[in-house]
Design an enzyme around this catalytic site. Sequence first.
Site, PDB file in Angstrom:
ATOM      1  N   ASN A  49     -10.201  -0.126   0.588  1.00 55.14           N
ATOM      2  CA  ASN A  49      -8.740  -0.009   0.531  1.00 55.14           C
ATOM      3  C   ASN A  49      -8.263  -0.547  -0.820  1.00 55.14           C
ATOM      4  O   ASN A  49      -8.352  -1.743  -1.078  1.00 55.14           O
ATOM      5  CB  ASN A  49      -8.145  -0.806   1.697  1.00 55.14           C
ATOM      6  CG  ASN A  49      -6.629  -0.803   1.713  1.00 55.14           C
ATOM      7  OD1 ASN A  49      -5.987  -0.377   0.760  1.00 55.14           O
ATOM      8  ND2 ASN A  49      -6.054  -1.287   2.797  1.00 55.14           N
ATOM      9  N   CYS A  72       0.822  -1.235   0.000  1.00 53.15           N
ATOM     10  CA  CYS A  72       0.000   0.000   0.000  1.00 53.15           C
ATOM     11  C   CYS A  72       0.843   1.267   0.000  1.00 53.15           C
ATOM     12  O   CYS A  72       0.323   2.350  -0.265  1.00 53.15           O
ATOM     13  CB  CYS A  72      -0.937   0.001   1.198  1.00 53.15           C
ATOM     14  SG  CYS A  72      -1.976  -1.453   1.270  1.00 53.15           S
ATOM     15  N   HIS A  85      -3.223   7.100   3.062  1.00 52.39           N
ATOM     16  CA  HIS A  85      -3.683   5.828   2.501  1.00 52.39           C
ATOM     17  C   HIS A  85      -5.051   5.509   3.102  1.00 52.39           C
ATOM     18  O   HIS A  85      -5.272   5.673   4.303  1.00 52.39           O
ATOM     19  CB  HIS A  85      -2.653   4.744   2.838  1.00 52.39           C
ATOM     20  CG  HIS A  85      -3.131   3.368   2.510  1.00 52.39           C
ATOM     21  ND1 HIS A  85      -3.712   3.057   1.289  1.00 52.39           N
ATOM     22  CD2 HIS A  85      -3.129   2.215   3.234  1.00 52.39           C
ATOM     23  CE1 HIS A  85      -4.033   1.777   1.294  1.00 52.39           C
ATOM     24  NE2 HIS A  85      -3.699   1.250   2.454  1.00 52.39           N
TER      25      HIS A  85
HETATM   26  N1  COA Z   1     -18.014  -8.370  10.336  1.00 54.61           N
HETATM   27  C1  COA Z   1     -18.467  -8.618  11.578  1.00 54.61           C
HETATM   28  N2  COA Z   1     -17.657  -8.879  12.616  1.00 54.61           N
HETATM   29  C2  COA Z   1     -16.337  -8.886  12.375  1.00 54.61           C
HETATM   30  C3  COA Z   1     -15.794  -8.641  11.092  1.00 54.61           C
HETATM   31  C4  COA Z   1     -16.694  -8.382  10.054  1.00 54.61           C
HETATM   32  N3  COA Z   1     -16.295  -8.123   8.798  1.00 54.61           N
HETATM   33  N4  COA Z   1     -14.448  -8.713  11.159  1.00 54.61           N
HETATM   34  C5  COA Z   1     -14.147  -9.003  12.438  1.00 54.61           C
HETATM   35  N5  COA Z   1     -15.287  -9.104  13.182  1.00 54.61           N
HETATM   36  C6  COA Z   1     -15.419  -9.384  14.596  1.00 54.61           C
HETATM   37  C7  COA Z   1     -14.250 -10.170  15.163  1.00 54.61           C
HETATM   38  O1  COA Z   1     -14.429 -11.541  14.945  1.00 54.61           O
HETATM   39  C8  COA Z   1     -14.314  -9.807  16.613  1.00 54.61           C
HETATM   40  O2  COA Z   1     -15.332 -10.571  17.230  1.00 54.61           O
HETATM   41  P1  COA Z   1     -15.133 -11.110  18.737  1.00 54.61           P
HETATM   42  O3  COA Z   1     -14.995  -9.871  19.573  1.00 54.61           O
HETATM   43  O4  COA Z   1     -16.373 -11.882  18.967  1.00 54.61           O
HETATM   44  O5  COA Z   1     -13.870 -11.919  18.694  1.00 54.61           O
HETATM   45  C9  COA Z   1     -14.785  -8.352  16.598  1.00 54.61           C
HETATM   46  O6  COA Z   1     -15.397  -8.168  15.315  1.00 54.61           O
HETATM   47  C10 COA Z   1     -13.671  -7.361  16.781  1.00 54.61           C
HETATM   48  O7  COA Z   1     -12.602  -7.728  15.920  1.00 54.61           O
HETATM   49  P2  COA Z   1     -11.290  -6.888  15.806  1.00 54.61           P
HETATM   50  O8  COA Z   1     -10.405  -7.490  14.776  1.00 54.61           O
HETATM   51  O9  COA Z   1     -10.721  -6.643  17.180  1.00 54.61           O
HETATM   52  O10 COA Z   1     -11.921  -5.507  15.282  1.00 54.61           O
HETATM   53  P3  COA Z   1     -11.246  -4.139  15.022  1.00 54.61           P
HETATM   54  O11 COA Z   1     -12.036  -3.095  15.669  1.00 54.61           O
HETATM   55  O12 COA Z   1      -9.754  -4.185  15.253  1.00 54.61           O
HETATM   56  O13 COA Z   1     -11.479  -3.969  13.450  1.00 54.61           O
HETATM   57  C11 COA Z   1     -10.257  -4.172  11.418  1.00 54.61           C
HETATM   58  C12 COA Z   1     -10.923  -4.913  12.553  1.00 54.61           C
HETATM   59  C13 COA Z   1      -9.643  -5.205  10.484  1.00 54.61           C
HETATM   60  C14 COA Z   1     -11.311  -3.373  10.681  1.00 54.61           C
HETATM   61  C15 COA Z   1      -9.163  -3.223  11.976  1.00 54.61           C
HETATM   62  O14 COA Z   1      -8.354  -3.918  12.886  1.00 54.61           O
HETATM   63  C16 COA Z   1      -8.310  -2.647  10.910  1.00 54.61           C
HETATM   64  O15 COA Z   1      -8.753  -1.856  10.091  1.00 54.61           O
HETATM   65  N6  COA Z   1      -6.995  -2.995  10.914  1.00 54.61           N
HETATM   66  C17 COA Z   1      -6.093  -2.499   9.925  1.00 54.61           C
HETATM   67  C18 COA Z   1      -6.344  -3.229   8.645  1.00 54.61           C
HETATM   68  C19 COA Z   1      -5.659  -2.588   7.496  1.00 54.61           C
HETATM   69  O16 COA Z   1      -5.618  -1.401   7.402  1.00 54.61           O
HETATM   70  N7  COA Z   1      -5.152  -3.406   6.582  1.00 54.61           N
HETATM   71  C20 COA Z   1      -4.570  -2.960   5.400  1.00 54.61           C
HETATM   72  C21 COA Z   1      -3.280  -2.325   5.634  1.00 54.61           C
HETATM   73  S1  COA Z   1      -2.723  -1.550   4.197  1.00 54.61           S
END
Ligand code: COA
Length: 318
Positions: A277, A111, A247
């Site tokens: 993204n 990215c 980004h």
């Molecule tokens: N729909 C519903 N629930 C979801 C889900 C989805 N698409 N994805 C994850 N969950 C659930 C998880 O299973 C978890 O459930 P639990 O509490 O029962 O275990 C809960 O939501 C929280 O998950 P978590 O991963 O802690 O959520 P978060 O607030 O960190 O959000 C992301 C997840 C991926 C959106 C976030 O961490 C993020 O944006 N990270 C960076 C990703 C990124 O930018 N990647 C590209 C880099 S270039």
Amino acid sequence: MPAPLITGWGKCLPPAVLSNTDLEALTDTTDDWISTRTGMKERRVSHVETSDLAAAAGREALAAAGLDPEGLDLVIVATCTPDRLVPSAAALVQQKVGATRAAAMDLNAACSGFIYGLAVADQMIRAGAVRRVLLIGAEKLHFFLDFSDRATSVLFGDGAGAVVLEEAGEDGGLLAFELGADGTAAEILCIPQSGTEGFPGTERRARVQMEGPTVFRRAVEAMGDSALRVLEKAGLGLDEVDLFIPHQANLRIIEATARRLGLDASRVMVNLAAYGNTSAASIPIALAEALEQGRVRPGALLVLAAFGGGLTWAAAAY
Ligand code: COA
């Protein structure tokens, strides 16, 4: 030494839309979860290849610059989803846009690829090696998504953005940049078995894997800190920034980074609700839209910042 300037820009977003509601039918998720946790509402899905998206964005940038493709010396495609490993997506773009004289290469910094490419193009022009560069960020990420994995499949989309950089004989252009990487964190965001370590086989494709919360933390730190360092290198202050173009990975990442930098929403470009993204394409698409919306005035100070698989990060004051 004349400063290389961006003289044209363009973008290509494939017309097919995959909404949060569509994703509810594909994986165990909800529109509400995706909207509140990421800020995304929909993303685009391409039925043509990465180089087709790249060429369309590139043609638009060439038209905006008023430049014939034969005038290009170099085509760089920043991508982690090329059509093929060989030839490069850039070689395919060179042929598709008719840049018959140009050298062509891909650049994979995930990215962060567009800012890495901006630095390479700028420095090659300043060194006198080339005069005109077509720099494109292009991705067809949906190909590498596992739509049964809700943690990754809701986040990414397809698209391309492009700029033309030319020796312009004026001040300005890229004032400072920083490129960084931490290979010890390679496993927190990766596409295993997508190269010489092997392929999964004909029944399955290689898929994006990610430790979301770890990437989130690292992203906020890396984008904020590198944005501050490029401003310091350029001898400029945060109060002078007209537009921050980060980004587009997650609205909460952008908001946390903007808070760290003390930038209010009017000085931050956000368009991820529509596209998700798009990896290396996200900053050039956001830049093209900011220009279209009149949010970039002549002489404006832009700060770009990105992070991605590698881990890589990059920032630029332009
Ligand atoms: N729909 C519903 N629930 C979801 C889900 C989805 N698409 N994805 C994850 N969950 C659930 C998880 O299973 C978890 O459930 P639990 O509490 O029962 O275990 C809960 O939501 C929280 O998950 P978590 O991963 O802690 O959520 P978060 O607030 O960190 O959000 C992301 C997840 C991926 C959106 C976030 O961490 C993020 O944006 N990270 C960076 C990703 C990124 O930018 N990647 C590209 C880099 S270039």
